[in-house]
Scaffold this active site. Structure first.
Site, PDB file in Angstrom:
ATOM      1  N   GLU A  58     -55.352  17.289   0.152  1.00  0.00           N
ATOM      2  CA  GLU A  58     -55.151  16.575   1.410  1.00  0.00           C
ATOM      3  C   GLU A  58     -55.022  15.084   1.084  1.00  0.00           C
ATOM      4  O   GLU A  58     -55.962  14.476   0.573  1.00  0.00           O
ATOM      5  CB  GLU A  58     -56.341  16.791   2.352  1.00  0.00           C
ATOM      6  N   GLU A  83     -58.564   9.811  -0.075  1.00  0.00           N
ATOM      7  CA  GLU A  83     -58.454   8.718   0.894  1.00  0.00           C
ATOM      8  C   GLU A  83     -58.961   7.444   0.242  1.00  0.00           C
ATOM      9  O   GLU A  83     -59.838   7.495  -0.631  1.00  0.00           O
ATOM     10  CB  GLU A  83     -59.274   9.041   2.148  1.00  0.00           C
ATOM     11  N   ASP A 110     -56.450   5.899  -4.951  1.00  0.00           N
ATOM     12  CA  ASP A 110     -55.020   5.991  -4.684  1.00  0.00           C
ATOM     13  C   ASP A 110     -54.528   7.397  -5.041  1.00  0.00           C
ATOM     14  O   ASP A 110     -54.683   7.861  -6.169  1.00  0.00           O
ATOM     15  CB  ASP A 110     -54.305   4.940  -5.522  1.00  0.00           C
ATOM     16  N   ASP A 133     -48.910   6.539   6.983  1.00  0.00           N
ATOM     17  CA  ASP A 133     -48.545   5.258   7.588  1.00  0.00           C
ATOM     18  C   ASP A 133     -47.021   5.151   7.655  1.00  0.00           C
ATOM     19  O   ASP A 133     -46.342   5.216   6.627  1.00  0.00           O
ATOM     20  CB  ASP A 133     -49.124   4.119   6.746  1.00  0.00           C
ATOM     21  N   ASP A 169     -45.365  11.314  13.519  1.00  0.00           N
ATOM     22  CA  ASP A 169     -44.965  11.108  14.912  1.00  0.00           C
ATOM     23  C   ASP A 169     -43.945   9.975  15.031  1.00  0.00           C
ATOM     24  O   ASP A 169     -43.728   9.458  16.128  1.00  0.00           O
ATOM     25  CB  ASP A 169     -46.187  10.831  15.787  1.00  0.00           C
ATOM     26  N   THR A 205     -54.848  16.421  16.215  1.00  0.00           N
ATOM     27  CA  THR A 205     -55.831  15.351  16.194  1.00  0.00           C
ATOM     28  C   THR A 205     -55.885  14.674  17.563  1.00  0.00           C
ATOM     29  O   THR A 205     -54.976  14.817  18.389  1.00  0.00           O
ATOM     30  CB  THR A 205     -55.467  14.297  15.137  1.00  0.00           C
TER      31      THR A 205
END
Length: 226
Positions: A58, A83, A110, A133, A169, A205
């Site tokens: 993930e 993350e 990273d 992002d 999105d 989410t």
């Protein structure tokens, strides 16, 4: 081992923000329990999780709610969650502890470095990249994570038949991702052409639900290594 060229441009900026007390406490006390330090050597995932099971990576899990929900729903699979932001890491660690999840480990580093150095070729059954992002301004598009060299690295780390699932999105980013994934010769579009229907395996989410209420679209892409 394949390496990406040394990067001067990162796909993220460390805007750590303020951690809550619970996040800070989890970061201090639970990261040693569930965390994996970055190292420039291969990671044996079967040894790490103590079993032979499908291994899913993930990348950029945000606050960890989706990662925890998927891991809880799929106890037969193991999840390596990556993350860079400390508040999100602390949040996921709290969820792991509260839910008693034995199938999640966390690397705060990273993701490109982790893929390059820690994951051997043909070692991963799936990769999730949910809502990376978008860097919406055109002058920042070069910072977007999904670029041909990165996708080539992903494809090499996947086992034959393994998958990469991306959701965004931002329509223009979705179109860019579709083009980049389609151009990678080791990947094939599981949807045939275009975008995939939203898989039920990806929990929505709060951010996504809010976007839908505002009329924003969400695009899923699902490719498999051939």
């Amino acid at each position: 081992m394949d390496r990406l060229p040394e990067r001067s441009i990162r796909s993220y900026v460390l805007r750590q923000g303020r951690m809550t007390r619970a996040q800070a406490r989890a970061h201090a006390t639970l990261l040693p329990k569930y965390g994996v330090p970055f190292a420039r050597e291969h990671l044996d995932l079967a040894v790490l999780f103590g079993r032979a099971a499908p291994k899913i990576v993930e990348i950029g899990f945000g606050m960890g709610e989706t990662t925890a929900a998927i891991a809880q729903e799929n106890p037969d699979k193991d999840y390596l969650a990556i993350e860079v932001h400390s508040p999100g890491v602390g949040s996921l660690l709290n969820r792991i502890e509260a839910l008693g999840l034995a199938n999640v480990r966390v690397i705060q580093h990273d993701a490109v470095d982790v893929l390059e150095w820690m994951l051997p070729p043909d070692s991963v059954d799936g990769v999730h990249i949910f809502f990376p992002d978008p860097w919406p301004k055109k002058r920042h598009h070069k910072r977007r994570l999904i670029q041909p060299p990165f996708v080539a690295l992903l494809a090499q780390r996947l086992k034959p038949g393994g998958y990469v699932h991306v959701a965004t999105d931002w329509q223009d980013y979705a179109e860019h991702i579709l083009a980049v994934l389609s151009e990678e010769p080791r990947l094939a579009n599981a949807a045939g052409r275009g975008f995939a229907p939203r898989p039920t395996s990806r929990p929505p989410t709060k951010f996504e639900e809010r976007g839908r209420r505002l009329g924003h679209g969400v695009w899923d892409l699902l490719f498999r290594r051939v």
